[in-house]
Every structure is written in structure tokens, then in C-alpha cells.
Design a protein around this motif. Structure first.
Motif, PDB file in Angstrom:
ATOM      1  N   MET A 242       0.611  -1.233   0.066  1.00 61.18           N
ATOM      2  CA  MET A 242      -0.056   0.082   0.051  1.00 61.18           C
ATOM      3  C   MET A 242       0.857   1.362   0.028  1.00 61.18           C
ATOM      4  O   MET A 242       0.598   2.352  -0.542  1.00 61.18           O
ATOM      5  CB  MET A 242      -0.612  -0.005   1.155  1.00 61.18           C
ATOM      6  CG  MET A 242      -2.160   0.666   1.085  1.00 61.18           C
ATOM      7  SD  MET A 242      -3.653   0.476   2.303  1.00 61.18           S
ATOM      8  CE  MET A 242      -3.051  -0.734   3.254  1.00 61.18           C
ATOM      9  N   ASP A 243       2.025   1.144   0.709  1.00 59.74           N
ATOM     10  CA  ASP A 243       2.686   2.350   0.922  1.00 59.74           C
ATOM     11  C   ASP A 243       3.572   2.915  -0.472  1.00 59.74           C
ATOM     12  O   ASP A 243       3.857   3.918  -0.559  1.00 59.74           O
ATOM     13  CB  ASP A 243       4.011   2.112   1.822  1.00 59.74           C
ATOM     14  CG  ASP A 243       3.350   2.020   3.331  1.00 59.74           C
ATOM     15  OD1 ASP A 243       2.162   2.514   3.627  1.00 59.74           O
ATOM     16  OD2 ASP A 243       3.993   1.465   4.242  1.00 59.74           O
ATOM     17  N   ASP A 244       3.947   1.943  -1.289  1.00 58.91           N
ATOM     18  CA  ASP A 244       4.464   2.161  -2.489  1.00 58.91           C
ATOM     19  C   ASP A 244       3.721   2.446  -3.634  1.00 58.91           C
ATOM     20  O   ASP A 244       3.942   2.478  -4.928  1.00 58.91           O
ATOM     21  CB  ASP A 244       5.571   1.243  -2.905  1.00 58.91           C
ATOM     22  CG  ASP A 244       5.117  -0.273  -3.160  1.00 58.91           C
ATOM     23  OD1 ASP A 244       3.974  -0.514  -3.187  1.00 58.91           O
ATOM     24  OD2 ASP A 244       5.892  -1.286  -3.244  1.00 58.91           O
ATOM     25  N   PHE A 245       2.307   2.303  -3.658  1.00 59.26           N
ATOM     26  CA  PHE A 245       1.212   2.505  -4.410  1.00 59.26           C
ATOM     27  C   PHE A 245       1.112   3.866  -4.900  1.00 59.26           C
ATOM     28  O   PHE A 245       1.034   4.846  -4.399  1.00 59.26           O
ATOM     29  CB  PHE A 245      -0.271   2.241  -4.085  1.00 59.26           C
ATOM     30  CG  PHE A 245      -1.179   2.438  -5.213  1.00 59.26           C
ATOM     31  CD1 PHE A 245      -1.335   1.703  -6.191  1.00 59.26           C
ATOM     32  CD2 PHE A 245      -2.260   3.384  -4.885  1.00 59.26           C
ATOM     33  CE1 PHE A 245      -2.418   1.869  -7.177  1.00 59.26           C
ATOM     34  CE2 PHE A 245      -3.192   3.647  -5.674  1.00 59.26           C
ATOM     35  CZ  PHE A 245      -3.381   2.905  -7.077  1.00 59.26           C
ATOM     36  N   LYS A 246       1.415   4.273  -6.198  1.00 59.79           N
ATOM     37  CA  LYS A 246       1.373   5.450  -6.891  1.00 59.79           C
ATOM     38  C   LYS A 246       0.411   5.651  -8.165  1.00 59.79           C
ATOM     39  O   LYS A 246       0.523   4.595  -9.019  1.00 59.79           O
ATOM     40  CB  LYS A 246       2.752   5.859  -7.339  1.00 59.79           C
ATOM     41  CG  LYS A 246       3.785   6.186  -6.194  1.00 59.79           C
ATOM     42  CD  LYS A 246       3.645   7.298  -5.500  1.00 59.79           C
ATOM     43  CE  LYS A 246       4.741   7.695  -4.646  1.00 59.79           C
ATOM     44  NZ  LYS A 246       4.390   7.204  -3.178  1.00 59.79           N
ATOM     45  N   SER A 247      -0.623   6.265  -8.049  1.00 58.70           N
ATOM     46  CA  SER A 247      -1.513   6.584  -9.083  1.00 58.70           C
ATOM     47  C   SER A 247      -1.430   7.844  -9.911  1.00 58.70           C
ATOM     48  O   SER A 247      -1.777   9.049  -8.885  1.00 58.70           O
ATOM     49  CB  SER A 247      -3.001   5.986  -8.806  1.00 58.70           C
ATOM     50  OG  SER A 247      -3.854   6.470  -9.577  1.00 58.70           O
ATOM     51  N   PRO A 248      -1.463   8.249 -10.991  1.00 63.83           N
ATOM     52  CA  PRO A 248      -1.541   9.582 -11.540  1.00 63.83           C
ATOM     53  C   PRO A 248      -2.917  10.147 -10.906  1.00 63.83           C
ATOM     54  O   PRO A 248      -2.819  11.418 -10.699  1.00 63.83           O
ATOM     55  CB  PRO A 248      -1.408   9.337 -13.003  1.00 63.83           C
ATOM     56  CG  PRO A 248      -0.955   7.877 -13.322  1.00 63.83           C
ATOM     57  CD  PRO A 248      -1.149   7.181 -12.063  1.00 63.83           C
ATOM     58  N   LYS A 249      -3.897   9.400 -10.934  1.00 62.82           N
ATOM     59  CA  LYS A 249      -5.053   9.720 -10.572  1.00 62.82           C
ATOM     60  C   LYS A 249      -5.180  10.154  -9.197  1.00 62.82           C
ATOM     61  O   LYS A 249      -5.707  11.447  -8.497  1.00 62.82           O
ATOM     62  CB  LYS A 249      -6.345   8.772 -10.848  1.00 62.82           C
ATOM     63  CG  LYS A 249      -7.723   9.395 -10.810  1.00 62.82           C
ATOM     64  CD  LYS A 249      -8.879   8.651 -11.177  1.00 62.82           C
ATOM     65  CE  LYS A 249     -10.123   8.995 -10.972  1.00 62.82           C
ATOM     66  NZ  LYS A 249     -11.220   8.153 -11.714  1.00 62.82           N
ATOM     67  N   ALA A 250      -4.454   9.362  -8.281  1.00 65.76           N
ATOM     68  CA  ALA A 250      -4.396   9.796  -6.862  1.00 65.76           C
ATOM     69  C   ALA A 250      -3.827  10.789  -6.676  1.00 65.76           C
ATOM     70  O   ALA A 250      -4.060  11.733  -5.802  1.00 65.76           O
ATOM     71  CB  ALA A 250      -3.816   8.523  -5.922  1.00 65.76           C
ATOM     72  N   GLU A 251      -2.486  11.126  -7.333  1.00 64.93           N
ATOM     73  CA  GLU A 251      -1.858  12.373  -7.217  1.00 64.93           C
ATOM     74  C   GLU A 251      -2.474  13.516  -7.690  1.00 64.93           C
ATOM     75  O   GLU A 251      -2.443  14.643  -6.850  1.00 64.93           O
ATOM     76  CB  GLU A 251      -0.446  12.025  -8.003  1.00 64.93           C
ATOM     77  CG  GLU A 251       0.475  10.982  -7.520  1.00 64.93           C
ATOM     78  CD  GLU A 251       1.635  10.899  -8.506  1.00 64.93           C
ATOM     79  OE1 GLU A 251       1.866  11.475  -9.383  1.00 64.93           O
ATOM     80  OE2 GLU A 251       2.353   9.821  -8.091  1.00 64.93           O
ATOM     81  N   LEU A 252      -3.306  13.634  -8.687  1.00 62.72           N
ATOM     82  CA  LEU A 252      -4.125  14.623  -9.045  1.00 62.72           C
ATOM     83  C   LEU A 252      -5.063  14.906  -7.997  1.00 62.72           C
ATOM     84  O   LEU A 252      -5.532  16.031  -7.767  1.00 62.72           O
ATOM     85  CB  LEU A 252      -4.686  14.520 -10.364  1.00 62.72           C
ATOM     86  CG  LEU A 252      -3.686  14.542 -11.611  1.00 62.72           C
ATOM     87  CD1 LEU A 252      -4.389  14.244 -13.002  1.00 62.72           C
ATOM     88  CD2 LEU A 252      -3.158  15.856 -11.705  1.00 62.72           C
ATOM     89  N   MET A 253      -5.784  13.944  -7.629  1.00 63.33           N
ATOM     90  CA  MET A 253      -6.987  14.094  -6.676  1.00 63.33           C
ATOM     91  C   MET A 253      -6.497  14.566  -5.436  1.00 63.33           C
ATOM     92  O   MET A 253      -7.114  15.347  -4.655  1.00 63.33           O
ATOM     93  CB  MET A 253      -7.584  12.705  -6.421  1.00 63.33           C
ATOM     94  CG  MET A 253      -8.518  12.041  -7.801  1.00 63.33           C
ATOM     95  SD  MET A 253      -9.457  13.215  -8.245  1.00 63.33           S
ATOM     96  CE  MET A 253     -11.003  12.965  -6.942  1.00 63.33           C
TER      97      MET A 253
END
Length: 187
Positions: free
Chosen positions: A65-76
């Protein structure tokens, strides 16, 4: 094709990911997803479900979970989401050169995120979804019916159907470990 209903009941996530309540809420907290109440039930948006699906796929593939990166998450979760105009994301969108530095996909995601937050809630959307299910002859799981009605589907002893408003729900087998319900429009 799976139809996503917006809003989506948090209780349905337990079956969706085959997880316990605490594990689901840990993921919701890790993604900084805001739940909201309708009646006494908690809900999230369909776009939040998509983000949780991405995280679930990441974890299922051996990720953490700690290394999950999502462009959508970063934008949100960016400062633009809180309308902070000093954001570096805003600077990238309208730099001094006059040419956007954001990739087209990032711009589309940003516009979708903004549009989602500006879209007014449709109070009769659940009725439209029920009408569509009745017309198409779809079977809905108990959690899907609960998400649409705001209450658990219950039948009296010895009966196989119940009526709520303009729709009857007929028990029609199983979907996974839940009852399946056929939706019938009452005239």
C-alpha cells in the motif's frame, strides 16, 4: 460489463475485495478517500471505487500500500483539489512560456476530477438505475439492491419477493454468497 453505480456503498467493498471491514477502511484512509452518508449508510463515488480497484490490483500483484502511486491519486490529492492557486500543478498547466507542461492524459484526469466535484447529485438516479435493471432483466446482488434502496432486501417468511416504491424485487438464486434479485416495475 459491470455497471458502476454512483454513489457506491462502502459495505459492498467487503465482498468486492473479499476483505474485512478494517482492511477496507485502511485502504480508504491510505488513499485519502472521503466517505459520505446517506441515511445510516456510508458511500464513496464510482471514481473512488476505480482508485480502490487500482490499489487492489497493485496489492494482488505483490505490491504494498505504501508504494502505490497512481496519477489519478496524485491529481486528486494535489493542492489543486483544495483550490490552492499557488500549486506547482497550476504552474505546469499554465507556465510562463504559454505552453502546458502537463501531458494530455493528466489534463483529462484533472478536468474529470473537477467536473466530478461540480456535478450536482441526482436524487432520482437510483430510480433510473432500477428502471434500467428491470428493463434489461439484470439480476442484482443483495448489496447492490441495498446500495440503491438504502436498506437491506428482506422478504417475509415463506415469500420470495418484496415491494418497495414502484419496484418489486424477486429472489432469483445467488450471486456469489449473496441472494440475486430480479427487479420488476410495478404498474
Amino acid at each position: 460489463m459491470t455497471v458502476q453505480i454512483d454513489p457506491f456503498p462502502v459495505a459492498a467493498l467487503l465482498d468486492r475485495y473479499n476483505l474485512g471491514k478494517q482492511a477496507v477502511y485502511n485502504r480508504i484512509d491510505a488513499l485519502d478517500i472521503k466517505t459520505f452518508k446517506q441515511g445510516n449508510k456510508s458511500y464513496i463515488t464510482a471514481s473512488d471505487v476505480e482508485l480502490l480497484d487500482q490499489l487492489h490490483d497493485h496489492i494482488s500483484a505483490g505490491g504494498k500500500m505504501d508504494d502505490f502511486k497512481s496519477p489519478k491519486a496524485e491529481l486528486m490529492n494535489s493542492p489543486v483539489d483544495t483550490l490552492d492557486t499557488s500549486s506547482r500543478l497550476v504552474d505546469r498547466l499554465l507556465p510562463t512560456t504559454g505552453q502546458p507542461d502537463l501531458a494530455l492524459g493528466e489534463v483529462v484526469q484533472l478536468v474529470e476530477a473537477i467536473a466530478h466535484h461540480l456535478r450536482p447529485a441526482e436524487p432520482l438516479q437510483h430510480l433510473k438505475e432500477l428502471q434500467l435493471a428491470a428493463t434489461e432483466g439484470w439480476l442484482l446482488s443483495s448489496s447492490e439492491v441495498e446500495g440503491l434502496l438504502g436498506c437491506k432486501p428482506r422478504v417475509k417468511k415463506g415469500e420470495q419477493q418484496f415491494t418497495r416504491g414502484s419496484f418489486s424485487f424477486v429472489r432469483s438464486g445467488k450471486i456469489g454468497n449473496q441472494s440475486a434479485w430480479k427487479v420488476v416495475r410495478v404498474n
